[in-house]
Write an enzyme that holds these catalytic residues in place. Structure first.
Site, PDB file in Angstrom:
ATOM      1  N   HIS A   1      29.696 -44.357  52.820  1.00  0.00           N
ATOM      2  CA  HIS A   1      29.870 -45.102  54.070  1.00  0.00           C
ATOM      3  C   HIS A   1      30.658 -44.318  55.120  1.00  0.00           C
ATOM      4  O   HIS A   1      31.160 -44.891  56.076  1.00  0.00           O
ATOM      5  CB  HIS A   1      30.565 -46.442  53.794  1.00  0.00           C
ATOM      6  CG  HIS A   1      29.730 -47.381  52.976  1.00  0.00           C
ATOM      7  ND1 HIS A   1      30.198 -48.557  52.452  1.00  0.00           N
ATOM      8  CD2 HIS A   1      28.426 -47.308  52.609  1.00  0.00           C
ATOM      9  CE1 HIS A   1      29.230 -49.168  51.773  1.00  0.00           C
ATOM     10  NE2 HIS A   1      28.157 -48.435  51.853  1.00  0.00           N
TER      11      HIS A   1
ATOM     12  N   CYS B   1      26.457 -36.162  71.231  1.00  0.00           N
ATOM     13  CA  CYS B   1      26.459 -34.709  70.991  1.00  0.00           C
ATOM     14  C   CYS B   1      27.012 -34.327  69.621  1.00  0.00           C
ATOM     15  O   CYS B   1      26.994 -33.157  69.255  1.00  0.00           O
ATOM     16  CB  CYS B   1      27.234 -33.977  72.088  1.00  0.00           C
ATOM     17  SG  CYS B   1      29.022 -34.150  71.973  1.00  0.00           S
TER      18      CYS B   1
ATOM     19  N   ARG C   1      36.151 -58.880  49.608  1.00  0.00           N
ATOM     20  CA  ARG C   1      35.897 -60.302  49.386  1.00  0.00           C
ATOM     21  C   ARG C   1      37.119 -61.154  49.117  1.00  0.00           C
ATOM     22  O   ARG C   1      37.029 -62.381  49.128  1.00  0.00           O
ATOM     23  CB  ARG C   1      34.904 -60.460  48.224  1.00  0.00           C
ATOM     24  CG  ARG C   1      33.539 -60.049  48.665  1.00  0.00           C
ATOM     25  CD  ARG C   1      32.505 -60.070  47.567  1.00  0.00           C
ATOM     26  NE  ARG C   1      31.206 -59.756  48.153  1.00  0.00           N
ATOM     27  CZ  ARG C   1      30.813 -58.549  48.500  1.00  0.00           C
ATOM     28  NH1 ARG C   1      31.601 -57.503  48.299  1.00  0.00           N
ATOM     29  NH2 ARG C   1      29.637 -58.338  49.046  1.00  0.00           N
TER      30      ARG C   1
ATOM     31  N   CYS D   1      30.874 -34.722  76.463  1.00  0.00           N
ATOM     32  CA  CYS D   1      29.664 -35.150  77.162  1.00  0.00           C
ATOM     33  C   CYS D   1      29.762 -36.559  77.745  1.00  0.00           C
ATOM     34  O   CYS D   1      28.809 -37.035  78.359  1.00  0.00           O
ATOM     35  CB  CYS D   1      28.454 -35.057  76.218  1.00  0.00           C
ATOM     36  SG  CYS D   1      28.395 -36.401  75.015  1.00  0.00           S
TER      37      CYS D   1
ATOM     38  N   ASP E   1      38.437 -44.868  53.348  1.00  0.00           N
ATOM     39  CA  ASP E   1      39.869 -44.654  53.592  1.00  0.00           C
ATOM     40  C   ASP E   1      40.347 -43.223  53.360  1.00  0.00           C
ATOM     41  O   ASP E   1      41.474 -42.873  53.709  1.00  0.00           O
ATOM     42  CB  ASP E   1      40.707 -45.633  52.746  1.00  0.00           C
ATOM     43  CG  ASP E   1      40.402 -45.561  51.247  1.00  0.00           C
ATOM     44  OD1 ASP E   1      40.147 -44.447  50.731  1.00  0.00           O
ATOM     45  OD2 ASP E   1      40.437 -46.624  50.592  1.00  0.00           O
TER      46      ASP E   1
HETATM   47  P1  NAD Z   1      34.288 -55.493  46.909  1.00  0.00           P
HETATM   48  O1  NAD Z   1      35.411 -55.953  47.782  1.00  0.00           O
HETATM   49  O2  NAD Z   1      33.002 -56.163  46.999  1.00  0.00           O
HETATM   50  O3  NAD Z   1      34.760 -55.563  45.405  1.00  0.00           O
HETATM   51  C1  NAD Z   1      36.004 -55.066  45.031  1.00  0.00           C
HETATM   52  C2  NAD Z   1      36.198 -55.421  43.576  1.00  0.00           C
HETATM   53  O4  NAD Z   1      37.391 -54.808  43.160  1.00  0.00           O
HETATM   54  C3  NAD Z   1      36.327 -56.919  43.302  1.00  0.00           C
HETATM   55  O5  NAD Z   1      35.331 -57.308  42.397  1.00  0.00           O
HETATM   56  C4  NAD Z   1      37.741 -57.081  42.719  1.00  0.00           C
HETATM   57  O6  NAD Z   1      37.730 -57.908  41.565  1.00  0.00           O
HETATM   58  C5  NAD Z   1      38.090 -55.688  42.311  1.00  0.00           C
HETATM   59  N1  NAD Z   1      39.508 -55.341  42.472  1.00  0.00           N
HETATM   60  C6  NAD Z   1      40.256 -55.388  43.598  1.00  0.00           C
HETATM   61  N2  NAD Z   1      41.487 -54.903  43.358  1.00  0.00           N
HETATM   62  C7  NAD Z   1      41.524 -54.569  42.035  1.00  0.00           C
HETATM   63  C8  NAD Z   1      42.507 -54.024  41.171  1.00  0.00           C
HETATM   64  N3  NAD Z   1      43.720 -53.694  41.622  1.00  0.00           N
HETATM   65  N4  NAD Z   1      42.183 -53.827  39.869  1.00  0.00           N
HETATM   66  C9  NAD Z   1      40.957 -54.156  39.389  1.00  0.00           C
HETATM   67  N5  NAD Z   1      39.980 -54.656  40.170  1.00  0.00           N
HETATM   68  C10 NAD Z   1      40.265 -54.863  41.471  1.00  0.00           C
HETATM   69  O7  NAD Z   1      34.189 -53.912  47.140  1.00  0.00           O
HETATM   70  P2  NAD Z   1      32.926 -52.982  47.203  1.00  0.00           P
HETATM   71  O8  NAD Z   1      31.992 -53.293  46.088  1.00  0.00           O
HETATM   72  O9  NAD Z   1      33.456 -51.614  47.383  1.00  0.00           O
HETATM   73  O10 NAD Z   1      32.226 -53.419  48.558  1.00  0.00           O
HETATM   74  C11 NAD Z   1      33.062 -53.540  49.696  1.00  0.00           C
HETATM   75  C12 NAD Z   1      32.493 -52.962  50.957  1.00  0.00           C
HETATM   76  O11 NAD Z   1      33.517 -52.928  51.966  1.00  0.00           O
HETATM   77  C13 NAD Z   1      32.050 -51.570  50.845  1.00  0.00           C
HETATM   78  O12 NAD Z   1      30.964 -51.473  51.702  1.00  0.00           O
HETATM   79  C14 NAD Z   1      33.207 -50.719  51.363  1.00  0.00           C
HETATM   80  O13 NAD Z   1      32.721 -49.591  52.052  1.00  0.00           O
HETATM   81  C15 NAD Z   1      33.888 -51.598  52.335  1.00  0.00           C
HETATM   82  N6  NAD Z   1      35.361 -51.548  52.292  1.00  0.00           N
HETATM   83  C16 NAD Z   1      36.039 -50.371  52.097  1.00  0.00           C
HETATM   84  C17 NAD Z   1      37.435 -50.342  52.003  1.00  0.00           C
HETATM   85  C18 NAD Z   1      38.174 -49.036  51.790  1.00  0.00           C
HETATM   86  O14 NAD Z   1      37.790 -48.000  52.318  1.00  0.00           O
HETATM   87  N7  NAD Z   1      39.245 -49.047  50.984  1.00  0.00           N
HETATM   88  C19 NAD Z   1      38.146 -51.538  52.107  1.00  0.00           C
HETATM   89  C20 NAD Z   1      37.429 -52.722  52.324  1.00  0.00           C
HETATM   90  C21 NAD Z   1      36.033 -52.710  52.401  1.00  0.00           C
HETATM   91 ZN    ZN Z   2      29.590 -36.020  73.123  1.00  0.00          ZN
END
Ligand code: NAD
Ligand code: ZN
Length: 254
Positions: A119, A130, A36, A155, A104
Protein backbone atom coordinates in the site's frame (compact mmCIF):
# COMPACT_ATOMS: atom_id res chain seq x y z
CA UNK A 1 3.83 -24.60 27.89
CA UNK A 2 5.79 -23.07 25.04
CA UNK A 3 5.22 -25.91 22.60
CA UNK A 4 3.57 -23.70 19.95
CA UNK A 5 6.57 -21.39 19.95
CA UNK A 6 9.01 -24.30 19.93
CA UNK A 7 7.19 -25.74 16.94
CA UNK A 8 7.47 -22.51 14.97
CA UNK A 9 11.13 -22.11 15.95
CA UNK A 10 11.75 -25.62 14.56
CA UNK A 11 10.06 -24.71 11.30
CA UNK A 12 11.99 -21.44 11.08
CA UNK A 13 15.26 -23.30 11.59
CA UNK A 14 14.69 -25.71 8.70
CA UNK A 15 12.95 -23.40 6.21
CA UNK A 16 15.12 -22.13 3.37
CA UNK A 17 12.61 -19.49 2.29
CA UNK A 18 10.55 -17.82 4.99
CA UNK A 19 8.32 -14.83 4.40
CA UNK A 20 6.34 -12.65 6.80
CA UNK A 21 3.16 -10.96 5.73
CA UNK A 22 2.21 -8.16 8.13
CA UNK A 23 -0.88 -6.02 8.71
CA UNK A 24 -1.88 -3.15 10.93
CA UNK A 25 -1.85 -5.38 14.04
CA UNK A 26 1.95 -5.51 14.16
CA UNK A 27 2.07 -1.74 14.69
CA UNK A 28 -0.58 -1.31 17.39
CA UNK A 29 2.06 -2.03 20.04
CA UNK A 30 3.93 0.96 18.56
CA UNK A 31 0.88 3.14 19.21
CA UNK A 32 -0.53 3.21 15.67
CA UNK A 33 -4.24 2.33 15.65
CA UNK A 34 -5.32 -0.56 13.40
CA UNK A 35 -8.16 -0.53 10.96
CA UNK A 36 -11.15 -2.08 12.68
CA UNK A 37 -10.70 -1.51 16.38
CA UNK A 38 -12.84 1.11 18.14
CA UNK A 39 -10.92 4.38 17.84
CA UNK A 40 -9.28 3.00 14.68
CA UNK A 41 -8.66 5.18 11.67
CA UNK A 42 -11.97 4.91 9.87
CA UNK A 43 -14.18 5.11 12.94
CA UNK A 44 -13.14 8.77 13.12
CA UNK A 45 -12.99 9.87 9.49
CA UNK A 46 -14.26 8.98 6.03
CA UNK A 47 -11.41 8.16 3.66
CA UNK A 48 -10.95 10.41 0.61
CA UNK A 49 -11.28 8.37 -2.58
CA UNK A 50 -8.73 8.85 -5.33
CA UNK A 51 -11.39 9.98 -7.81
CA UNK A 52 -12.45 12.77 -5.45
CA UNK A 53 -8.84 13.75 -4.77
CA UNK A 54 -8.19 14.41 -8.46
CA UNK A 55 -11.53 16.10 -9.15
CA UNK A 56 -12.16 18.32 -6.12
CA UNK A 57 -10.12 20.95 -4.32
CA UNK A 58 -12.26 20.44 -1.24
CA UNK A 59 -11.42 16.72 -1.21
CA UNK A 60 -7.70 17.51 -1.55
CA UNK A 61 -7.91 19.81 1.45
CA UNK A 62 -9.74 17.14 3.48
CA UNK A 63 -7.12 14.57 2.39
CA UNK A 64 -4.25 16.72 3.60
CA UNK A 65 -6.05 17.41 6.89
CA UNK A 66 -6.40 13.68 7.55
CA UNK A 67 -2.84 12.93 6.48
CA UNK A 68 -1.43 15.69 8.67
CA UNK A 69 -3.32 14.17 11.60
CA UNK A 70 -2.13 10.59 11.03
CA UNK A 71 1.39 11.86 10.34
CA UNK A 72 1.60 12.80 14.00
CA UNK A 73 1.02 9.10 14.91
CA UNK A 74 3.58 7.84 12.41
CA UNK A 75 6.34 10.30 13.07
CA UNK A 76 6.34 9.62 16.80
CA UNK A 77 6.10 5.84 16.52
CA UNK A 78 9.08 3.56 17.02
CA UNK A 79 9.40 -0.07 15.91
CA UNK A 80 8.43 -2.61 18.58
CA UNK A 81 9.90 -5.99 19.52
CA UNK A 82 8.05 -7.77 16.70
CA UNK A 83 9.42 -5.45 13.99
CA UNK A 84 12.84 -5.86 15.60
CA UNK A 85 12.79 -9.66 15.65
CA UNK A 86 11.74 -9.83 11.99
CA UNK A 87 14.63 -7.52 11.08
CA UNK A 88 17.01 -9.75 13.08
CA UNK A 89 15.74 -12.83 11.24
CA UNK A 90 16.42 -11.19 7.89
CA UNK A 91 19.91 -10.14 9.00
CA UNK A 92 20.58 -13.69 10.16
CA UNK A 93 19.48 -15.16 6.82
CA UNK A 94 16.33 -16.76 8.25
CA UNK A 95 13.78 -14.49 6.54
CA UNK A 96 13.70 -13.72 2.82
CA UNK A 97 11.62 -10.63 3.41
CA UNK A 98 8.43 -8.96 4.51
CA UNK A 99 5.26 -8.25 2.58
CA UNK A 100 3.32 -5.54 4.38
CA UNK A 101 0.03 -3.73 4.11
CA UNK A 102 1.32 -1.09 6.46
CA UNK A 103 2.27 2.37 5.33
CA UNK A 104 4.06 3.37 8.52
CA UNK A 105 7.61 2.42 7.48
CA UNK A 106 8.34 0.78 10.85
CA UNK A 107 9.83 -2.39 9.34
CA UNK A 108 12.52 -0.34 7.59
CA UNK A 109 13.13 1.70 10.75
CA UNK A 110 13.74 -1.58 12.58
CA UNK A 111 16.38 -2.46 9.98
CA UNK A 112 14.51 -4.68 7.52
CA UNK A 113 15.79 -4.18 3.97
CA UNK A 114 13.61 -6.57 1.98
CA UNK A 115 10.18 -5.02 2.41
CA UNK A 116 7.39 -5.10 -0.17
CA UNK A 117 4.96 -2.30 0.63
CA UNK A 118 1.65 -3.27 -0.98
CA UNK A 119 0.00 0.00 0.00
CA UNK A 120 3.00 2.29 -0.42
CA UNK A 121 4.43 4.52 2.28
CA UNK A 122 3.10 7.47 4.24
CA UNK A 123 6.64 8.64 4.88
CA UNK A 124 6.90 10.08 1.36
CA UNK A 125 4.87 12.36 -0.87
CA UNK A 126 4.78 12.20 -4.65
CA UNK A 127 3.61 14.40 -7.53
CA UNK A 128 0.78 12.83 -9.52
CA UNK A 129 2.02 14.53 -12.71
CA UNK A 130 5.82 14.37 -12.86
CA UNK A 131 6.65 11.77 -10.23
CA UNK A 132 8.72 14.14 -8.04
CA UNK A 133 9.15 12.58 -4.57
CA UNK A 134 9.92 14.05 -1.20
CA UNK A 135 10.02 13.21 2.44
CA UNK A 136 6.50 13.80 3.85
CA UNK A 137 7.67 15.70 6.92
CA UNK A 138 8.38 19.19 5.44
CA UNK A 139 5.20 19.11 3.32
CA UNK A 140 3.01 18.19 6.27
CA UNK A 141 4.63 21.07 8.20
CA UNK A 142 3.95 23.41 5.29
CA UNK A 143 0.31 22.29 5.18
CA UNK A 144 -0.13 22.83 8.92
CA UNK A 145 1.24 26.35 8.55
CA UNK A 146 -0.89 27.54 5.65
CA UNK A 147 -3.79 25.01 5.49
CA UNK A 148 -3.44 24.73 1.71
CA UNK A 149 -2.85 21.47 -0.15
CA UNK A 150 0.80 21.76 -1.26
CA UNK A 151 1.76 21.77 -4.96
CA UNK A 152 4.72 20.22 -6.71
CA UNK A 153 7.76 22.56 -6.69
CA UNK A 154 8.83 21.14 -10.08
CA UNK A 155 5.63 21.30 -12.12
CA UNK A 156 2.81 22.68 -9.94
CA UNK A 157 1.02 19.30 -10.00
CA UNK A 158 -0.95 17.81 -7.12
CA UNK A 159 1.00 16.22 -4.32
CA UNK A 160 -0.31 13.15 -2.58
CA UNK A 161 1.20 10.75 -0.08
CA UNK A 162 2.93 7.79 -1.73
CA UNK A 163 0.21 5.44 -0.51
CA UNK A 164 -2.49 3.55 -2.35
CA UNK A 165 -5.78 5.38 -1.77
CA UNK A 166 -9.23 3.84 -2.01
CA UNK A 167 -10.02 3.74 -5.72
CA UNK A 168 -6.39 3.23 -6.74
CA UNK A 169 -4.97 -0.15 -7.72
CA UNK A 170 -2.03 -1.77 -5.98
CA UNK A 171 1.38 -1.36 -7.66
CA UNK A 172 1.52 -4.30 -10.09
CA UNK A 173 5.27 -4.93 -9.79
CA UNK A 174 5.14 -5.07 -5.99
CA UNK A 175 2.14 -7.39 -6.06
CA UNK A 176 3.83 -9.68 -8.57
CA UNK A 177 6.91 -9.94 -6.39
CA UNK A 178 4.72 -10.68 -3.35
CA UNK A 179 3.02 -13.52 -5.21
CA UNK A 180 6.44 -14.85 -6.27
CA UNK A 181 7.60 -14.88 -2.66
CA UNK A 182 4.40 -16.56 -1.49
CA UNK A 183 4.82 -19.28 -4.13
CA UNK A 184 8.49 -19.83 -3.27
CA UNK A 185 8.04 -19.79 0.50
CA UNK A 186 8.49 -22.83 2.70
CA UNK A 187 7.28 -21.01 5.79
CA UNK A 188 4.75 -18.18 5.56
CA UNK A 189 3.78 -16.04 8.54
CA UNK A 190 0.61 -13.93 8.51
CA UNK A 191 0.95 -11.47 11.38
CA UNK A 192 -1.55 -8.88 12.60
CA UNK A 193 -3.99 -8.94 9.74
CA UNK A 194 -7.67 -9.76 9.74
CA UNK A 195 -6.94 -11.40 6.35
CA UNK A 196 -10.17 -10.17 4.82
CA UNK A 197 -9.06 -7.56 2.27
CA UNK A 198 -7.20 -8.52 -0.90
CA UNK A 199 -4.47 -9.49 -1.40
CA UNK A 200 -4.16 -10.37 2.30
CA UNK A 201 -6.86 -12.99 1.90
CA UNK A 202 -5.05 -14.65 -1.03
CA UNK A 203 -1.33 -14.57 -0.27
CA UNK A 204 -1.46 -17.11 2.60
CA UNK A 205 -3.60 -19.40 0.41
CA UNK A 206 -1.10 -19.11 -2.45
CA UNK A 207 1.76 -19.95 -0.09
CA UNK A 208 -0.12 -22.91 1.36
CA UNK A 209 -1.15 -24.29 -2.02
CA UNK A 210 2.52 -24.19 -3.10
CA UNK A 211 3.58 -26.28 -0.14
CA UNK A 212 4.47 -23.72 2.53
CA UNK A 213 3.74 -24.15 6.20
CA UNK A 214 1.36 -21.40 7.26
CA UNK A 215 1.58 -19.74 10.68
CA UNK A 216 -1.02 -17.12 11.59
CA UNK A 217 -0.41 -14.83 14.56
CA UNK A 218 -3.36 -12.62 15.45
CA UNK A 219 -5.44 -11.62 18.47
CA UNK A 220 -8.76 -12.25 16.70
CA UNK A 221 -9.78 -15.26 14.68
CA UNK A 222 -9.32 -15.00 10.90
CA UNK A 223 -11.11 -16.79 8.07
CA UNK A 224 -7.86 -18.63 7.24
CA UNK A 225 -7.19 -20.10 10.71
CA UNK A 226 -8.48 -23.52 9.68
CA UNK A 227 -6.06 -23.56 6.74
CA UNK A 228 -3.06 -22.76 8.93
CA UNK A 229 -0.59 -25.34 10.25
CA UNK A 230 -0.68 -23.25 13.39
CA UNK A 231 -2.86 -20.29 14.38
CA UNK A 232 -1.51 -18.50 17.43
CA UNK A 233 -4.17 -16.33 19.08
CA UNK A 234 -2.49 -13.75 21.20
CA UNK A 235 -0.42 -10.63 21.41
CA UNK A 236 2.07 -10.29 18.59
CA UNK A 237 4.97 -8.93 20.65
CA UNK A 238 4.77 -11.85 23.08
CA UNK A 239 4.37 -14.45 20.33
CA UNK A 240 7.22 -13.26 18.10
CA UNK A 241 9.66 -12.72 20.93
CA UNK A 242 8.83 -16.16 22.35
CA UNK A 243 9.52 -17.74 18.96
CA UNK A 244 12.75 -15.74 18.69
CA UNK A 245 13.82 -16.88 22.16
CA UNK A 246 13.19 -20.52 21.28
CA UNK A 247 15.02 -20.08 18.00
CA UNK A 248 18.03 -18.38 19.62
CA UNK A 249 18.28 -21.04 22.33
CA UNK A 250 18.82 -23.63 19.58
CA UNK A 251 21.67 -21.61 18.03
CA UNK A 252 23.71 -21.30 21.22
CA UNK A 253 24.46 -24.75 22.66
CA UNK A 254 24.22 -24.72 26.43
P1 NAD B 1 -6.92 -4.97 10.31
O1 NAD B 1 -7.07 -3.73 11.14
O2 NAD B 1 -8.01 -5.38 9.44
O3 NAD B 1 -6.59 -6.18 11.26
C1 NAD B 1 -5.63 -6.05 12.26
C2 NAD B 1 -5.67 -7.32 13.07
O4 NAD B 1 -4.61 -7.25 14.00
C3 NAD B 1 -6.96 -7.53 13.86
O5 NAD B 1 -7.54 -8.75 13.48
C4 NAD B 1 -6.52 -7.53 15.33
O6 NAD B 1 -7.11 -8.60 16.05
C5 NAD B 1 -5.05 -7.77 15.23
N1 NAD B 1 -4.24 -7.08 16.25
C6 NAD B 1 -4.19 -5.76 16.51
N2 NAD B 1 -3.26 -5.51 17.46
C7 NAD B 1 -2.74 -6.72 17.82
C8 NAD B 1 -1.76 -7.14 18.75
N3 NAD B 1 -1.09 -6.26 19.50
N4 NAD B 1 -1.50 -8.47 18.86
C9 NAD B 1 -2.17 -9.38 18.11
N5 NAD B 1 -3.10 -9.03 17.19
C10 NAD B 1 -3.38 -7.72 17.06
O7 NAD B 1 -5.53 -4.79 9.53
P2 NAD B 1 -5.14 -5.21 8.07
O8 NAD B 1 -5.59 -6.60 7.78
O9 NAD B 1 -3.71 -4.84 7.93
O10 NAD B 1 -5.99 -4.22 7.17
C11 NAD B 1 -5.98 -2.85 7.53
C12 NAD B 1 -5.84 -1.90 6.38
O11 NAD B 1 -5.59 -0.58 6.88
C13 NAD B 1 -4.70 -2.17 5.50
O12 NAD B 1 -5.12 -1.79 4.23
C14 NAD B 1 -3.57 -1.25 5.97
O13 NAD B 1 -2.81 -0.79 4.88
C15 NAD B 1 -4.29 -0.09 6.56
N6 NAD B 1 -3.71 0.43 7.81
C16 NAD B 1 -2.35 0.51 8.00
C17 NAD B 1 -1.81 0.96 9.21
C18 NAD B 1 -0.31 1.04 9.40
O14 NAD B 1 0.43 1.39 8.49
N7 NAD B 1 0.18 0.71 10.60
C19 NAD B 1 -2.67 1.32 10.24
C20 NAD B 1 -4.05 1.24 10.01
C21 NAD B 1 -4.55 0.78 8.79
ZN1 ZN C 1 5.41 17.53 -10.43
Amino acid sequence: MNSQFEQVADWLAVSEFSVAFTGAGISTESGIPDFRSPGGVWSRTQPVYFQDFVSSGEARLEYWKQKAESHADFSQAAPNVAHQNLADWEAGGRLRGIITQNIDGLHQLAGSNQVLELHGTAREVGCLDCGWRSDAEPLVKQFLENQTAPECPECGGWLKHATVSFGQSLPADVLEQAVNWAQASELFFAIGSSLVVEPAASLPRIAKSHGARLVIINRDATPLDSLADLAIRGEIGVAISSIAQEFDSRQSPS
